[in-house]
Scaffold this motif. Structure first.
Motif, PDB file in Angstrom:
ATOM      1  N   LEU A 439      23.290  57.534 -22.155  1.00  0.00           N
ATOM      2  CA  LEU A 439      22.949  58.930 -22.408  1.00  0.00           C
ATOM      3  C   LEU A 439      22.524  59.628 -21.119  1.00  0.00           C
ATOM      4  O   LEU A 439      22.952  60.756 -20.839  1.00  0.00           O
ATOM      5  CB  LEU A 439      21.834  59.015 -23.448  1.00  0.00           C
ATOM      6  N   GLY A 440      21.710  58.959 -20.337  1.00  0.00           N
ATOM      7  CA  GLY A 440      21.279  59.560 -19.075  1.00  0.00           C
ATOM      8  C   GLY A 440      22.442  59.805 -18.137  1.00  0.00           C
ATOM      9  O   GLY A 440      22.504  60.841 -17.461  1.00  0.00           O
ATOM     10  N   ALA A 441      23.395  58.857 -18.084  1.00  0.00           N
ATOM     11  CA  ALA A 441      24.557  59.030 -17.214  1.00  0.00           C
ATOM     12  C   ALA A 441      25.420  60.192 -17.676  1.00  0.00           C
ATOM     13  O   ALA A 441      25.889  61.004 -16.864  1.00  0.00           O
ATOM     14  CB  ALA A 441      25.376  57.738 -17.188  1.00  0.00           C
ATOM     15  N   LEU A 442      25.647  60.306 -18.994  1.00  0.00           N
ATOM     16  CA  LEU A 442      26.478  61.392 -19.514  1.00  0.00           C
ATOM     17  C   LEU A 442      25.799  62.744 -19.323  1.00  0.00           C
ATOM     18  O   LEU A 442      26.458  63.731 -18.969  1.00  0.00           O
ATOM     19  CB  LEU A 442      26.784  61.149 -20.996  1.00  0.00           C
ATOM     20  N   VAL A 443      24.495  62.806 -19.552  1.00  0.00           N
ATOM     21  CA  VAL A 443      23.770  64.062 -19.349  1.00  0.00           C
ATOM     22  C   VAL A 443      23.844  64.483 -17.885  1.00  0.00           C
ATOM     23  O   VAL A 443      24.047  65.665 -17.573  1.00  0.00           O
ATOM     24  CB  VAL A 443      22.306  63.923 -19.812  1.00  0.00           C
ATOM     25  N   MET A 444      23.692  63.525 -16.973  1.00  0.00           N
ATOM     26  CA  MET A 444      23.778  63.859 -15.556  1.00  0.00           C
ATOM     27  C   MET A 444      25.157  64.400 -15.205  1.00  0.00           C
ATOM     28  O   MET A 444      25.292  65.419 -14.507  1.00  0.00           O
ATOM     29  CB  MET A 444      23.478  62.624 -14.706  1.00  0.00           C
TER      30      MET A 444
END
Length: 675
Positions: A439-444
């Protein structure tokens, strides 16, 4: 550890060193590398074959005047024209010379004395000439070379300023973009003749999304800041990034040359045409001569085009390779980054890692193919009019899915450049990372692209308008500022500056198309171009070039952010983050300490033995033992009380320790560490 048979345990992060493997790097994915080399050899041999065996349909002189049919097709053309000169049955008295004048190739051969017609027609007074290649738009640059030089300098300055801005206020930029989009939706909702409730719903959805992922956006901003710092600290890397644009330009030129070579393969075609006869209701059949494309050359060009697209993707993934390698090494240990490291990694991308890079390029080609063929069709456009909110939601989901796939492909190559492992082992590491921090990678990725699209369009539009105004002032055709530029006679409609500006805004949404359109206009308009349009075309050209420079910078920044993300994840898993004075590493150190404390408490509750316990969730693995030991540590001169330092242990491990409140720089203190 090569191949698909690799165990998931081999994909753990704990066996990854905090160092990019450059020396003694193994050859990886050789089969894919061999296949890619064969494809390139086939491409080269086919290109040489097309160029060597092709010939233009007509020969021309230095003035681009037609001098007759090329010798390769001359015999077939003569046979066809001889047949076309035979009158159709029953029309010998009306059409004694047949219908050969209906065929262009017959007329050209007769005009250039290549073929003797049954009855010569009247000669033309002047030879037919093609339109010469015009120079007007390019003269707009050549007559004032300071303008393009100044604009390029401005573009480079803007790209560097953009990196510096993102280094300082990346988090604010990400949040600010969402805020601006929400405000714009509200404006659209109340700015028309009637209130549009759906725009308020979209604005509310943007707000809800930002609120739910605010922590991830904040971390993304910190990661982008560190990535910008890494890029700005490596001038040789950024120089290679901009120079690498030449590789894309060379590939484009190669495709144009190959398409031209394929177009030089043709054959003479005999057509049977019908014409109305003298008597009513009677049709006359006659033979005409024309050209047809060579199907073999067309099929060969199609295969070569597929290989060419892969070569373009290989160039893209090569940039991912050397940017990720340099950034990862800088994040872990800047002292190991040399000025020659980008070129060293570039060499590895075409040698030892060529198989893995080519495999990621093939994967990217499949993703782009699916993306291209999943766009809205005409029927979907009708649905968009009827149920556009649903279609808009589907488009957003589609965009996120393809962004996720492209991101995963990049992360696989990032793991590979760090570890030197095969494609599938790197993919398994990527899978483990996405399970924990996907999730953090996609949000970034999505937040960064959301901001960069708007910033890039704004910069390219500003550069385009500035160039348009500057050249207008130089040539006395300042459409934007001079009210009297139209002259005493109102030759053009007033208010043209408004729709010229609107046209520029629309074209710069697709910079590649804008660049192509300006070139076509320059080639076809020639001296017929109205003078006030020359500065406008130059402005569109420079705006598109600015967009290319900006996105080259952005792509490097996204890759650097991805590499930084992976480095932080590996550090968290290993419980060792280097002491760097920035928000990202302060957060990483705090996470490691928090997980260590939580695991120690959990181990004490369950009566854990001397074996280490693996922490789930965000992933740091911290060795916790019931009998700690004490060792000495000297406080560095620049370490403030309360900060965290990395302490290397005799067995090669590292642990995080906090500087005691009363410890002075240079003092030796006793710290407790696990055995």
């Amino acid at each position: 550890m090569g191949g698909k048979e690799v165990e998931m345990s081999d994909a753990d992060f704990g066996n990854i060193e905090r160092k990019v493997l450059v020396e003694d790097r193994p050859w990886t994915d050789r089969r894919c590398g061999y296949f890619s080399v064969l494809c390139v050899l086939f491409f080269i041999c086919s290109a040489i074959g097309l160029g060597a065996t092709g010939a233009p349909r007509y020969d021309t002189n230095s003035d681009n005047e037609i001098e007759g049919v090329n010798d390769k097709y001359l015999d077939d053309a003569k046979k066809c024209c001889d047949k076309a000169a035979v009158p159709p049955p029953g029309t010998e008295s009306l059409y004694p010379t047949g219908f050969w004048e209906m065929s262009e190739m017959c007329r050209e051969m007769e005009d250039n004395n290549q073929w003797d017609a049954p009855t010569a027609r009247r000669r033309r007074l002047a030879s037919k000439k093609n339109t010469p290649v015009p120079q007007n738009v390019w003269e707009g640059f050549s007559m004032h070379p300071g303008i393009p030089i100044g604009v390029v300098a401005i573009i480079i300055f803007l790209c560097g300023g953009f990196l510096k801005l993102m280094e300082k206020v990346a988090t604010q930029v990400l949040f600010g973009t969402f805020f601006a989009e929400a405000v714009f939706c509200i404006y659209l909702g109340v700015g028309g003749e009637q209130v549009e409730p759906i725009m308020f719903v979209i604005a509310a959805l943007i707000g809800v999304y930002v609120f739910c992922v605010r922590a991830q956006i904040r971390k993304a901003g910190n990661i982008i800041s560190v990535a910008c710092n890494a890029l700005l600290s490596m001038p040789s890397l950024m120089g290679l990034v901009y120079a690498w644009m030449l590789a894309s330009a060379v590939l484009t030129i190669v495709l144009i040359l190959i398409a031209s070579a394929a177009g030089n393969h043709a054959a003479v075609k005999e057509n049977t045409e019908k014409a109305a006869g003298v008597q009513a209701g009677v049709q006359i059949e006659y033979t005409s001569c024309d050209w047809k494309d060579d199907s073999t050359a067309g099929g060969l060009f199609f295969v070569m085009y597929i290989i060419w697209v892969w070569m373009g993707n290989y160039v893209t993934m090569t940039q991912v390779y050397y940017v990720a390698g340099c950034t990862a090494q800088y994040v872990w240990d800047p002292s190991l980054v040399k000025a020659s490291m980008p070129l060293t990694l570039l060499k590895l991308a075409f040698t030892r890692s060529g198989g893995t890079v080519s495999k990621t390029a093939w994967v990217l080609q499949v993703i782009n193919y699916i993306k291209k063929n999943s766009k809205c069709s005409c029927r979907n456009c009708i649905t968009f009019i009827v149920r556009w909110p649903i279609v808009l939601l589907a488009c957003i989901v589609r965009c996120c899915c393809f962004t996720c796939l492209e991101m995963l492909n990049k992360y696989v190559l990032v793991f590979h450049v760090i570890t030197g492992d095969e494609f599938w082992l790197s993919a398994k590491r990527c899978y483990k990372l996405m399970k924990k921090r996907g999730l953090g990678a996609l949000v970034m990725e999505t937040s960064a692209q959301n901001s960069f699209v708007i910033i890039g369009y704004g910069l390219s539009l500003c550069v385009g308008i500035f160039t348009w105004w500057w050249m207008g002032v130089e040539y006395g055709k300042d459409v934007l500022g001079n009210e009297d530029m139209w002259g005493k006679k109102d030759e053009y409609a007033r208010g043209s500056d408004i729709w010229m500006l609107v046209a520029m805004m629309i074209l710069l949404l697709w910079p590649a198309f804008a660049l192509f359109l300006v070139v076509i206009i320059a080639l076809w308009a020639g001296t017929w171009m109205i003078r006030c349009w020359i500065p406008w075309c130059c402005g569109v050209f420079c705006g598109a070039v600015c967009s290319f420079f900006f996105w080259q910078t952005v792509n490097a920044l996204l890759v650097a952010s991805n590499a930084t993300f992976v480095c932080i994840a590996i550090d968290k898993v290993n419980g060792a983050a280097a002491f760097v004075d920035n928000a990202l590493y302060r957060q990483a150190q705090a996470d490691i300490t928090e997980f260590a404390k939580a695991e120690a408490v959990g181990s004490a509750r369950v009566g854990a033995g001397p074996t280490a316990t693996a922490v789930a969730a965000q992933g740091p693995v911290v060795a916790v033992a019931p009998q700690p030991r004490t060792i000495s540590m000297q406080i560095p001169p620049d370490a403030a009380p309360g900060t965290f330092l990395v302490l290397p242990l005799p067995d090669g491990r590292t642990v995080q320790v906090a500087v005691p409140p009363d410890a002075a720089p240079g003092a030796v203190v006793q710290v407790t560490v696990p055995p």
